[in-house]
Design a protein around this motif. Structure first.
Motif, PDB file in Angstrom:
ATOM      1  N   GLY A   1       0.757  -1.165   0.067  1.00 52.36           N
ATOM      2  CA  GLY A   1       0.083   0.147   0.148  1.00 52.36           C
ATOM      3  C   GLY A   1       0.860   1.258  -0.021  1.00 52.36           C
ATOM      4  O   GLY A   1       2.048   1.133   0.231  1.00 52.36           O
ATOM      5  N   ALA A   2       0.257   2.382  -0.447  1.00 57.23           N
ATOM      6  CA  ALA A   2       1.287   3.730  -0.335  1.00 57.23           C
ATOM      7  C   ALA A   2       0.198   4.763  -0.121  1.00 57.23           C
ATOM      8  O   ALA A   2      -0.957   4.624  -0.421  1.00 57.23           O
ATOM      9  CB  ALA A   2       1.875   3.930  -1.810  1.00 57.23           C
ATOM     10  N   VAL A   3       0.863   5.771   0.312  1.00 58.62           N
ATOM     11  CA  VAL A   3       0.030   7.119   0.711  1.00 58.62           C
ATOM     12  C   VAL A   3       0.738   8.119  -0.249  1.00 58.62           C
ATOM     13  O   VAL A   3       1.977   8.470  -0.115  1.00 58.62           O
ATOM     14  CB  VAL A   3       0.093   7.520   2.197  1.00 58.62           C
ATOM     15  N   ILE A   4       0.141   8.743  -0.874  1.00 54.57           N
ATOM     16  CA  ILE A   4       0.526   9.881  -1.886  1.00 54.57           C
ATOM     17  C   ILE A   4       0.256  11.348  -1.231  1.00 54.57           C
ATOM     18  O   ILE A   4      -1.207  11.568  -1.043  1.00 54.57           O
ATOM     19  CB  ILE A   4       0.186   9.864  -3.143  1.00 54.57           C
ATOM     20  N   ALA A   5       1.020  12.404  -0.873  1.00 56.30           N
ATOM     21  CA  ALA A   5       0.687  13.271  -0.196  1.00 56.30           C
ATOM     22  C   ALA A   5       1.024  14.851  -1.092  1.00 56.30           C
ATOM     23  O   ALA A   5       1.925  14.546  -1.805  1.00 56.30           O
ATOM     24  CB  ALA A   5       1.145  13.481   1.154  1.00 56.30           C
ATOM     25  N   SER A   6       0.097  15.557  -0.779  1.00 57.36           N
ATOM     26  CA  SER A   6       0.626  16.926  -1.544  1.00 57.36           C
ATOM     27  C   SER A   6       2.009  17.578  -0.871  1.00 57.36           C
ATOM     28  O   SER A   6       2.080  17.325   0.134  1.00 57.36           O
ATOM     29  CB  SER A   6      -0.524  17.983  -1.455  1.00 57.36           C
ATOM     30  N   ARG A   7       2.674  18.376  -1.560  1.00 58.06           N
ATOM     31  CA  ARG A   7       3.706  18.927  -0.955  1.00 58.06           C
ATOM     32  C   ARG A   7       3.387  19.989   0.297  1.00 58.06           C
ATOM     33  O   ARG A   7       4.226  19.945   1.147  1.00 58.06           O
ATOM     34  CB  ARG A   7       4.282  20.257  -2.181  1.00 58.06           C
TER      35      ARG A   7
ATOM     36  N   PHE B   1       8.060  11.348  10.667  1.00 61.22           N
ATOM     37  CA  PHE B   1       6.923  10.752  10.728  1.00 61.22           C
ATOM     38  C   PHE B   1       6.873   9.249  11.379  1.00 61.22           C
ATOM     39  O   PHE B   1       7.327   8.336  10.702  1.00 61.22           O
ATOM     40  CB  PHE B   1       6.293  10.490   9.190  1.00 61.22           C
ATOM     41  N   PHE B   2       6.832   9.344  12.877  1.00 63.33           N
ATOM     42  CA  PHE B   2       7.126   8.179  13.543  1.00 63.33           C
ATOM     43  C   PHE B   2       6.115   7.053  13.388  1.00 63.33           C
ATOM     44  O   PHE B   2       5.235   6.796  14.230  1.00 63.33           O
ATOM     45  CB  PHE B   2       7.396   8.392  14.975  1.00 63.33           C
ATOM     46  N   HIS B   3       6.019   6.554  12.302  1.00 62.89           N
ATOM     47  CA  HIS B   3       4.927   5.470  12.195  1.00 62.89           C
ATOM     48  C   HIS B   3       5.306   4.611  10.944  1.00 62.89           C
ATOM     49  O   HIS B   3       5.821   4.755   9.846  1.00 62.89           O
ATOM     50  CB  HIS B   3       3.786   6.341  11.264  1.00 62.89           C
ATOM     51  N   GLY B   4       4.880   3.184  11.132  1.00 67.82           N
ATOM     52  CA  GLY B   4       5.387   2.128  10.323  1.00 67.82           C
ATOM     53  C   GLY B   4       5.138   0.822  10.659  1.00 67.82           C
ATOM     54  O   GLY B   4       4.424   0.563  11.719  1.00 67.82           O
ATOM     55  N   TYR B   5       5.406  -0.112   9.835  1.00 67.14           N
ATOM     56  CA  TYR B   5       4.808  -1.414   9.911  1.00 67.14           C
ATOM     57  C   TYR B   5       6.106  -2.378  10.023  1.00 67.14           C
ATOM     58  O   TYR B   5       7.321  -1.961   9.522  1.00 67.14           O
ATOM     59  CB  TYR B   5       3.892  -1.839   9.161  1.00 67.14           C
ATOM     60  N   THR B   6       5.912  -3.651  10.477  1.00 67.33           N
ATOM     61  CA  THR B   6       7.051  -4.526  10.337  1.00 67.33           C
ATOM     62  C   THR B   6       7.581  -4.610   8.873  1.00 67.33           C
ATOM     63  O   THR B   6       9.117  -4.655   8.626  1.00 67.33           O
ATOM     64  CB  THR B   6       6.702  -5.714  10.939  1.00 67.33           C
ATOM     65  N   TYR B   7       6.667  -4.783   7.969  1.00 67.72           N
ATOM     66  CA  TYR B   7       6.994  -5.108   6.826  1.00 67.72           C
ATOM     67  C   TYR B   7       7.149  -3.709   5.770  1.00 67.72           C
ATOM     68  O   TYR B   7       6.944  -3.672   4.541  1.00 67.72           O
ATOM     69  CB  TYR B   7       6.041  -6.199   6.135  1.00 67.72           C
ATOM     70  N   SER B   8       7.047  -2.653   6.455  1.00 73.24           N
ATOM     71  CA  SER B   8       7.273  -1.389   5.553  1.00 73.24           C
ATOM     72  C   SER B   8       8.664  -1.414   4.822  1.00 73.24           C
ATOM     73  O   SER B   8       9.498  -1.638   5.119  1.00 73.24           O
ATOM     74  CB  SER B   8       7.169   0.058   6.749  1.00 73.24           C
ATOM     75  N   GLY B   9       8.159  -0.926   3.442  1.00 73.78           N
ATOM     76  CA  GLY B   9       9.226  -0.771   2.446  1.00 73.78           C
ATOM     77  C   GLY B   9       9.954  -2.066   2.223  1.00 73.78           C
ATOM     78  O   GLY B   9      11.194  -2.246   1.923  1.00 73.78           O
ATOM     79  N   HIS B  10       9.137  -3.221   2.313  1.00 74.28           N
ATOM     80  CA  HIS B  10       9.619  -4.505   1.846  1.00 74.28           C
ATOM     81  C   HIS B  10      10.196  -4.641   0.518  1.00 74.28           C
ATOM     82  O   HIS B  10       9.581  -3.952  -0.434  1.00 74.28           O
ATOM     83  CB  HIS B  10       8.808  -5.503   2.232  1.00 74.28           C
ATOM     84  N   PRO B  11      11.513  -5.149   0.279  1.00 71.81           N
ATOM     85  CA  PRO B  11      12.071  -5.176  -1.011  1.00 71.81           C
ATOM     86  C   PRO B  11      11.438  -5.894  -1.812  1.00 71.81           C
ATOM     87  O   PRO B  11      11.567  -5.629  -3.018  1.00 71.81           O
ATOM     88  CB  PRO B  11      13.740  -5.806  -0.680  1.00 71.81           C
ATOM     89  N   VAL B  12      10.570  -7.044  -1.562  1.00 68.97           N
ATOM     90  CA  VAL B  12       9.883  -7.783  -2.679  1.00 68.97           C
ATOM     91  C   VAL B  12       8.881  -6.840  -2.996  1.00 68.97           C
ATOM     92  O   VAL B  12       8.561  -7.070  -4.325  1.00 68.97           O
ATOM     93  CB  VAL B  12       9.745  -9.127  -1.856  1.00 68.97           C
ATOM     94  N   ALA B  13       8.009  -6.196  -2.046  1.00 70.81           N
ATOM     95  CA  ALA B  13       7.077  -5.599  -2.622  1.00 70.81           C
ATOM     96  C   ALA B  13       7.225  -4.294  -3.328  1.00 70.81           C
ATOM     97  O   ALA B  13       6.798  -4.216  -4.350  1.00 70.81           O
ATOM     98  CB  ALA B  13       6.064  -5.380  -1.295  1.00 70.81           C
ATOM     99  N   ALA B  14       8.505  -3.752  -2.813  1.00 73.98           N
ATOM    100  CA  ALA B  14       8.965  -2.532  -3.972  1.00 73.98           C
ATOM    101  C   ALA B  14       9.248  -2.915  -5.141  1.00 73.98           C
ATOM    102  O   ALA B  14       9.205  -2.145  -6.071  1.00 73.98           O
ATOM    103  CB  ALA B  14      10.221  -2.006  -2.903  1.00 73.98           C
ATOM    104  N   ALA B  15       9.978  -4.121  -5.274  1.00 73.09           N
ATOM    105  CA  ALA B  15      10.327  -4.543  -6.702  1.00 73.09           C
ATOM    106  C   ALA B  15       9.083  -4.832  -7.412  1.00 73.09           C
ATOM    107  O   ALA B  15       9.209  -4.439  -8.645  1.00 73.09           O
ATOM    108  CB  ALA B  15      11.293  -5.947  -6.469  1.00 73.09           C
ATOM    109  N   ALA B  16       8.124  -5.542  -6.887  1.00 71.84           N
ATOM    110  CA  ALA B  16       6.934  -5.852  -7.583  1.00 71.84           C
ATOM    111  C   ALA B  16       6.114  -4.542  -8.166  1.00 71.84           C
ATOM    112  O   ALA B  16       5.651  -4.444  -9.050  1.00 71.84           O
ATOM    113  CB  ALA B  16       5.856  -6.623  -6.812  1.00 71.84           C
ATOM    114  N   GLY B  17       6.131  -3.437  -7.131  1.00 73.17           N
ATOM    115  CA  GLY B  17       5.565  -2.391  -7.681  1.00 73.17           C
ATOM    116  C   GLY B  17       6.253  -1.670  -8.711  1.00 73.17           C
ATOM    117  O   GLY B  17       5.718  -1.153  -9.550  1.00 73.17           O
ATOM    118  N   LEU B  18       7.506  -1.472  -8.670  1.00 74.31           N
ATOM    119  CA  LEU B  18       8.225  -0.749  -9.685  1.00 74.31           C
ATOM    120  C   LEU B  18       7.952  -1.665 -11.014  1.00 74.31           C
ATOM    121  O   LEU B  18       7.891  -1.001 -12.124  1.00 74.31           O
ATOM    122  CB  LEU B  18       9.733  -0.956  -9.460  1.00 74.31           C
ATOM    123  N   ALA B  19       7.873  -2.943 -10.940  1.00 76.20           N
ATOM    124  CA  ALA B  19       7.820  -3.961 -12.138  1.00 76.20           C
ATOM    125  C   ALA B  19       6.369  -3.416 -12.645  1.00 76.20           C
ATOM    126  O   ALA B  19       6.229  -3.274 -13.760  1.00 76.20           O
ATOM    127  CB  ALA B  19       8.260  -5.297 -11.940  1.00 76.20           C
TER     128      ALA B  19
END
Length: 258
Positions: A108-114, A130-148
């Protein structure tokens, strides 16, 4: 209006109800207005023309954030990258998921205005802004799938393809209007809702039966209450639409009778 094809003119005073709430409670008590541009989880409710722009005008006037939940409408469902682009309305925040990785890997992702970004970053104390996150935030497999996935959207022109298929999808969905117990059909882009008459004393039972019979016929659908909510793939073909239409009709004949 039943059997609605696309957006209908006039917002019927819906946006004005927000203005009334602001006047009642005060804008200082409202942090944000969150909407699905096309409400999918409530049964594919298509906004009337001008409704989302009216929300934008009201929230901007009162200093309230406008957030679009685009988990369903994002990444081609309406033939554009986002519903914000389709409707020409820019919210302060967009939430996305699903189509971000083609559903292959959870992301999942959040897109914010400037303005929102700078308020958080510049107004935070030293350290993590922004002290907020999850255990799997920024997971490299998910990031690679998103980019692809984003690369394929661009290289294969899938948003443009989705836009070109919208009229055919609309025709396929509305071809079910004469099926037993179908009382309404709504659609926009590659999203459609088929509303069924509920069985007396058994809300949701008719749609759930349709779900099981469609699954047995090789078609996976989603139901919410007695509404079948459908969202076609950006690259679906005529054979896919024919399979959908035939399976849906078979379900109607065998499973939607009283």
């Amino acid at each position: 209006m039943r059997f609605q094809r696309g957006m209908q003119p006039g917002n019927g005073g819906l946006a004005e109800e927000l203005e009334e709430l602001v006047a009642l409670h005060g804008p200082e008590t409202i942090a944000a207005v969150i909407v699905e541009p096309v409400a999918g989880s409530t049964g594919v409710l298509v906004p009337p023309q001008g409704y989302l722009q009216a929300l934008r005008d009201i929230t901007r006037k009162h200093g309230i954030l406008l957030i679009f939940d685009e988990v369903i409408t994002g990444f081609g469902r309406l033939g554009t990258a986002t519903a914000a682009e389709y409707f020409g309305v820019t919210p302060d925040i967009i939430t996305t998921a699903k189509g971000l990785t083609n559903g292959t890997v959870p992301m999942g992702a959040v897109i914010a205005s400037r303005d929102v970004h700078d308020t958080v970053v510049n107004g935070s104390p030293e350290g993590i802004e922004f002290f907020h996150g999850y255990t799997y935030s920024g997971h490299p497999v998910a990031a690679a799938a998103g980019l692809a996935t984003l690369q394929l959207y661009r290289e294969e022109g899938l948003f443009e393809n989705a836009a070109a298929l919208a009229a055919q999808w609309e025709a396929a969905a509305h071809s079910l209007a004469d099926c037993p117990n179908v009382i309404d059909i709504r659609n926009l882009g590659l999203v459609a809702g088929i509303e069924l008459a509920p069985r007396e004393g058994k809300p949701g039972a008719r749609a759930m039966e349709a779900f099981h019979r469609a699954f047995d016929a090789g078609l996976l659908i989603r139901v919410t209450g007695d509404i079948i909510a459908l969202a076609a793939a950006d690259d679906h073909g005529r054979a896919d639409r024919d399979d959908f239409r035939h399976a849906a009709r078979d379900s109607a004949r065998s499973g939607l009778m009283p």
